[in-house]
Design a protein around this motif. Structure first.
Motif, PDB file in Angstrom:
ATOM      1  N   ASN A  49      -4.759  28.623  74.835  1.00  0.00           N
ATOM      2  CA  ASN A  49      -4.439  29.963  74.354  1.00  0.00           C
ATOM      3  C   ASN A  49      -3.018  30.305  74.793  1.00  0.00           C
ATOM      4  OD1 ASN A  49      -4.314  32.605  73.521  1.00  0.00           O
ATOM      5  ND2 ASN A  49      -6.175  33.262  74.547  1.00  0.00           N
ATOM      6  N   LYS A  50      -2.109  30.383  73.847  1.00  0.00           N
ATOM      7  CA  LYS A  50      -0.704  30.664  74.136  1.00  0.00           C
ATOM      8  C   LYS A  50      -0.313  32.075  73.721  1.00  0.00           C
ATOM      9  CE  LYS A  50       0.854  25.861  74.025  1.00  0.00           C
ATOM     10  NZ  LYS A  50       1.823  24.900  73.453  1.00  0.00           N
ATOM     11  N   GLY A  51      -1.315  32.955  73.600  1.00  0.00           N
ATOM     12  CA  GLY A  51      -1.044  34.328  73.196  1.00  0.00           C
ATOM     13  C   GLY A  51      -1.584  35.337  74.181  1.00  0.00           C
ATOM     14  N   GLY A  52      -1.531  36.606  73.789  1.00  0.00           N
ATOM     15  CA  GLY A  52      -1.843  37.710  74.671  1.00  0.00           C
ATOM     16  C   GLY A  52      -3.225  38.302  74.514  1.00  0.00           C
ATOM     17  N   TYR A  53      -4.121  37.624  73.799  1.00  0.00           N
ATOM     18  CA  TYR A  53      -5.485  38.113  73.602  1.00  0.00           C
ATOM     19  C   TYR A  53      -6.461  37.057  74.082  1.00  0.00           C
ATOM     20  CZ  TYR A  53      -9.814  39.270  71.085  1.00  0.00           C
ATOM     21  OH  TYR A  53     -11.129  39.553  70.760  1.00  0.00           O
ATOM     22  N   SER A  54      -7.449  37.455  74.874  1.00  0.00           N
ATOM     23  CA  SER A  54      -8.463  36.517  75.366  1.00  0.00           C
ATOM     24  C   SER A  54      -9.544  36.322  74.314  1.00  0.00           C
ATOM     25  CB  SER A  54      -9.088  37.041  76.666  1.00  0.00           C
ATOM     26  OG  SER A  54      -8.135  37.062  77.710  1.00  0.00           O
ATOM     27  N   VAL A  55      -9.743  35.076  73.901  1.00  0.00           N
ATOM     28  CA  VAL A  55     -10.710  34.752  72.852  1.00  0.00           C
ATOM     29  C   VAL A  55     -12.084  34.551  73.474  1.00  0.00           C
ATOM     30  CG1 VAL A  55     -11.314  33.127  71.020  1.00  0.00           C
ATOM     31  CG2 VAL A  55      -8.907  33.702  71.443  1.00  0.00           C
ATOM     32  N   PRO A  56     -13.082  35.370  73.104  1.00  0.00           N
ATOM     33  CA  PRO A  56     -14.416  35.235  73.698  1.00  0.00           C
ATOM     34  C   PRO A  56     -15.065  33.885  73.357  1.00  0.00           C
ATOM     35  CG  PRO A  56     -14.162  37.373  72.617  1.00  0.00           C
ATOM     36  CD  PRO A  56     -12.993  36.536  72.202  1.00  0.00           C
ATOM     37  N   THR A  57     -16.068  33.534  74.144  1.00  0.00           N
ATOM     38  CA  THR A  57     -16.852  32.327  73.878  1.00  0.00           C
ATOM     39  C   THR A  57     -17.401  32.347  72.454  1.00  0.00           C
ATOM     40  OG1 THR A  57     -17.496  32.221  76.203  1.00  0.00           O
ATOM     41  CG2 THR A  57     -18.843  30.984  74.639  1.00  0.00           C
ATOM     42  N   ASP A  58     -17.337  31.209  71.776  1.00  0.00           N
ATOM     43  CA  ASP A  58     -17.849  31.005  70.413  1.00  0.00           C
ATOM     44  C   ASP A  58     -17.001  31.684  69.330  1.00  0.00           C
ATOM     45  OD1 ASP A  58     -19.931  29.438  71.269  1.00  0.00           O
ATOM     46  OD2 ASP A  58     -21.419  31.035  71.244  1.00  0.00           O
ATOM     47  N   HIS A  59     -15.830  32.199  69.677  1.00  0.00           N
ATOM     48  CA  HIS A  59     -14.978  32.832  68.667  1.00  0.00           C
ATOM     49  C   HIS A  59     -13.861  31.902  68.204  1.00  0.00           C
ATOM     50  CE1 HIS A  59     -16.053  37.370  69.137  1.00  0.00           C
ATOM     51  NE2 HIS A  59     -17.125  36.585  69.179  1.00  0.00           N
ATOM     52  N   MET A  60     -13.942  30.623  68.565  1.00  0.00           N
ATOM     53  CA  MET A  60     -13.006  29.621  68.077  1.00  0.00           C
ATOM     54  C   MET A  60     -13.793  28.399  67.631  1.00  0.00           C
ATOM     55  SD  MET A  60     -11.183  26.577  68.491  1.00  0.00           S
ATOM     56  CE  MET A  60     -11.758  26.100  70.111  1.00  0.00           C
ATOM     57  N   ASN A  61     -13.557  27.962  66.399  1.00  0.00           N
ATOM     58  CA  ASN A  61     -14.144  26.731  65.883  1.00  0.00           C
ATOM     59  C   ASN A  61     -13.044  25.716  65.638  1.00  0.00           C
ATOM     60  OD1 ASN A  61     -16.520  28.231  65.778  1.00  0.00           O
ATOM     61  ND2 ASN A  61     -17.158  27.347  63.837  1.00  0.00           N
ATOM     62  N   LEU A  62     -13.321  24.465  65.982  1.00  0.00           N
ATOM     63  CA  LEU A  62     -12.396  23.371  65.691  1.00  0.00           C
ATOM     64  C   LEU A  62     -13.140  22.345  64.851  1.00  0.00           C
ATOM     65  CD1 LEU A  62      -9.543  22.204  66.245  1.00  0.00           C
ATOM     66  CD2 LEU A  62     -10.560  20.943  68.146  1.00  0.00           C
ATOM     67  N   TYR A  63     -12.585  22.049  63.684  1.00  0.00           N
ATOM     68  CA  TYR A  63     -13.237  21.155  62.729  1.00  0.00           C
ATOM     69  C   TYR A  63     -12.450  19.853  62.599  1.00  0.00           C
ATOM     70  CZ  TYR A  63     -15.502  25.492  61.224  1.00  0.00           C
ATOM     71  OH  TYR A  63     -16.200  26.677  61.194  1.00  0.00           O
ATOM     72  N   LEU A  64     -13.182  18.759  62.514  1.00  0.00           N
ATOM     73  CA  LEU A  64     -12.602  17.469  62.142  1.00  0.00           C
ATOM     74  C   LEU A  64     -12.909  17.240  60.670  1.00  0.00           C
ATOM     75  CD1 LEU A  64     -11.272  14.740  62.670  1.00  0.00           C
ATOM     76  CD2 LEU A  64     -13.472  13.918  63.560  1.00  0.00           C
ATOM     77  N   GLU A  65     -11.853  17.118  59.860  1.00  0.00           N
ATOM     78  CA  GLU A  65     -12.004  16.980  58.412  1.00  0.00           C
ATOM     79  C   GLU A  65     -11.198  15.784  57.918  1.00  0.00           C
ATOM     80  OE1 GLU A  65     -12.613  21.644  57.119  1.00  0.00           O
ATOM     81  OE2 GLU A  65     -10.572  20.851  57.168  1.00  0.00           O
ATOM     82  N   GLY A  66     -11.328  15.519  56.632  1.00  0.00           N
ATOM     83  CA  GLY A  66     -10.571  14.437  56.007  1.00  0.00           C
ATOM     84  C   GLY A  66     -11.299  13.111  55.970  1.00  0.00           C
ATOM     85  N   ILE A  67     -12.389  12.986  56.722  1.00  0.00           N
ATOM     86  CA  ILE A  67     -13.218  11.780  56.701  1.00  0.00           C
ATOM     87  C   ILE A  67     -14.677  12.203  56.605  1.00  0.00           C
ATOM     88  CG2 ILE A  67     -11.574  10.346  57.982  1.00  0.00           C
ATOM     89  CD1 ILE A  67     -13.243  10.813  60.491  1.00  0.00           C
ATOM     90  N   ASN A  68     -15.485  11.333  56.049  1.00  0.00           N
ATOM     91  CA  ASN A  68     -16.909  11.597  55.887  1.00  0.00           C
ATOM     92  C   ASN A  68     -17.635  11.249  57.189  1.00  0.00           C
ATOM     93  OD1 ASN A  68     -19.612  11.697  55.204  1.00  0.00           O
ATOM     94  ND2 ASN A  68     -19.374  10.573  53.283  1.00  0.00           N
ATOM     95  N   PRO A  69     -18.275  12.209  57.825  1.00  0.00           N
ATOM     96  CA  PRO A  69     -18.944  11.885  59.094  1.00  0.00           C
ATOM     97  C   PRO A  69     -20.005  10.803  58.951  1.00  0.00           C
ATOM     98  CG  PRO A  69     -19.590  14.071  58.297  1.00  0.00           C
ATOM     99  CD  PRO A  69     -18.438  13.631  57.466  1.00  0.00           C
ATOM    100  N   ILE A  70     -20.690  10.757  57.813  1.00  0.00           N
ATOM    101  CA  ILE A  70     -21.727   9.745  57.620  1.00  0.00           C
ATOM    102  C   ILE A  70     -21.118   8.346  57.636  1.00  0.00           C
ATOM    103  CG2 ILE A  70     -23.599   8.974  56.132  1.00  0.00           C
ATOM    104  CD1 ILE A  70     -23.946  11.781  57.385  1.00  0.00           C
ATOM    105  N   THR A  71     -19.929   8.208  57.032  1.00  0.00           N
ATOM    106  CA  THR A  71     -19.251   6.911  56.994  1.00  0.00           C
ATOM    107  C   THR A  71     -18.866   6.446  58.391  1.00  0.00           C
ATOM    108  OG1 THR A  71     -18.377   7.482  54.815  1.00  0.00           O
ATOM    109  CG2 THR A  71     -17.343   5.634  55.925  1.00  0.00           C
ATOM    110  N   TYR A  72     -18.711   7.398  59.288  1.00  0.00           N
ATOM    111  CA  TYR A  72     -18.338   7.069  60.669  1.00  0.00           C
ATOM    112  C   TYR A  72     -19.540   7.184  61.612  1.00  0.00           C
ATOM    113  CZ  TYR A  72     -13.435   6.739  59.406  1.00  0.00           C
ATOM    114  OH  TYR A  72     -12.235   6.352  58.851  1.00  0.00           O
ATOM    115  N   SER A  73     -20.739   7.056  61.046  1.00  0.00           N
ATOM    116  CA  SER A  73     -22.000   7.043  61.785  1.00  0.00           C
ATOM    117  C   SER A  73     -22.231   8.302  62.608  1.00  0.00           C
ATOM    118  CB  SER A  73     -22.093   5.798  62.688  1.00  0.00           C
ATOM    119  OG  SER A  73     -21.168   5.853  63.763  1.00  0.00           O
ATOM    120  N   ARG A  74     -21.728   9.441  62.108  1.00  0.00           N
ATOM    121  CA  ARG A  74     -21.954  10.723  62.768  1.00  0.00           C
ATOM    122  C   ARG A  74     -22.620  11.688  61.793  1.00  0.00           C
ATOM    123  NH1 ARG A  74     -22.684   9.242  67.012  1.00  0.00           N
ATOM    124  NH2 ARG A  74     -22.600  11.361  67.856  1.00  0.00           N
ATOM    125  N   THR A  75     -22.996  12.856  62.289  1.00  0.00           N
ATOM    126  CA  THR A  75     -23.550  13.913  61.445  1.00  0.00           C
ATOM    127  C   THR A  75     -22.492  14.989  61.239  1.00  0.00           C
ATOM    128  OG1 THR A  75     -24.377  15.234  63.301  1.00  0.00           O
ATOM    129  CG2 THR A  75     -25.821  13.486  62.445  1.00  0.00           C
TER     130      THR A  75
END
Length: 313
Positions: A49-75
């Motif tokens: 967090n490089k800003g002036g507001y504290s982000v509460p728990t569960d208020h930030m999502n990080l997604y891995l995209e661009g590849i099919n999770p099934i192809t990489y043996s994940r869900t």
């Protein structure tokens, strides 16, 4: 998920000129430039967090995209991470600004299931969605509008604005008289970060709003909510002492908002002051919004002769 951070309890009120909120990137070269056929691989992302507001728990999502999770043996759920702790705002330690909110998240056991005939270049899209706020302050003038009769301050002028560090900034506030005991403030807002703005109130639960940021109705893009208007620390939003123009109210959160067009927007507030005499007061405007940013990082899957992938282990 690993967590690291600084435990200093310095002040959270930072007003430097950066336009960042949540920053993220591959941690400590954990994503190697090459991965070999038939082998699983892991990498980690450091979130700060490089800003002036504290982000509460569960208020930030990080997604891995661009590849099919099934192809990489994940869900699909393996490619979604949330912040498990509050990402505390920047703090001050002496004269130094320090990062206090950090978390390291892991994407583990990715194994490409198909047989490779040649090397394969892979682009990994990392997308963040998080809720954030900007607090802007000005020294406002109340009292006689004609400068020759007011020795304390000037009503009709552009005010110097300070913002907490955030991607969305209040870039200008213009004050002028708006009738007896009334003062108009024209407020210009701009997205100065590298990402995109969206409504933090697509759902009544902000955490749910961040979880649906990839499937938002286009009508919820570029929306900034007015969370609070305070004069010398006193909340005016729920009183008859402030009017917002245009008065467009969000149906979910019942909060006024503005639309950004090409990254910029404007709204006005009219403040009624019932005091007598001339004085300078601190006017605070708090803006709330969802914010998303995307980074692309690459690796290469190296084909090996006579190797068939086995992702069952």
């Amino acid at each position: 998920i690993l967590f690291s951070g600084c435990t200093d309890t310095g002040t959270e009120d930072t007003t430097s000129a950066t336009s960042e909120g949540i920053s993220f990137d591959v941690y400590a070269n954990t994503l190697q430039p090459q991965q070999y056929e038939g082998q699983s691989f892991n990498f980690q992302i450091k979130v700060e967090n490089k800003g002036g507001y504290s982000v509460p728990t569960d208020h930030m999502n990080l997604y891995l995209e661009g590849i099919n999770p099934i192809t990489y043996s994940r869900t699909p759920s393996d490619f979604i991470k949330k912040n498990t702790v509050e990402l505390t705002s920047l703090g001050l330690f002496g004269n130094d600004t320090i990062i206090r909110g950090q978390e390291v998240v892991s994407f583990s056991d990715l194994c490409y299931m198909n047989d490779l005939e040649t090397n394969l270049d892979v682009d990994l899209f990392l997308k963040s969605c998080y809720s954030y706020e900007t607090n802007a302050k000005v020294s406002a003038c109340f009292g006689e509008a004609y400068s020759q009769f007011n020795e304390i301050c000037t009503v009709t002028e552009e005010k110097a604005v300070t913002n907490t560090d955030a991607p969305v900034k209040v870039t200008q506030i213009l004050e002028s008289p708006a009738g007896q005991g009334k003062y108009r403030f024209i407020i210009n807002v701009e997205n100065q970060g590298s990402g995109k703005v969206f409504s933090r109130y697509s759902s009544a639960d902000i955490s749910d709003s961040m979880s649906t940021c990839r499937d938002l109705d286009p009508g919820l893009d570029n929306i900034v909510s007015v969370e609070s208007i305070r004069l010398d620390g006193n909340e005016l939003m729920s009183s008859a002492l402030v009017t917002i123009e245009p008065n467009i109210v969000d149906a979910v959160a019942n909060k006024p908002y503005l639309n950004l067009i090409n990254g910029k927007g404007q709204f006005s507030i009219i403040v009624t002051d019932e005091s007598e005499g001339d004085y300078v007061g601190t006017l605070e405007v708090v803006l709330g919004y969802g914010y998303s940013d995307t980074k692309v990082r690459s690796t290469e899957l190296v084909s090996l002769p006579n190797v068939e992938p086995d992702c069952t282990n």
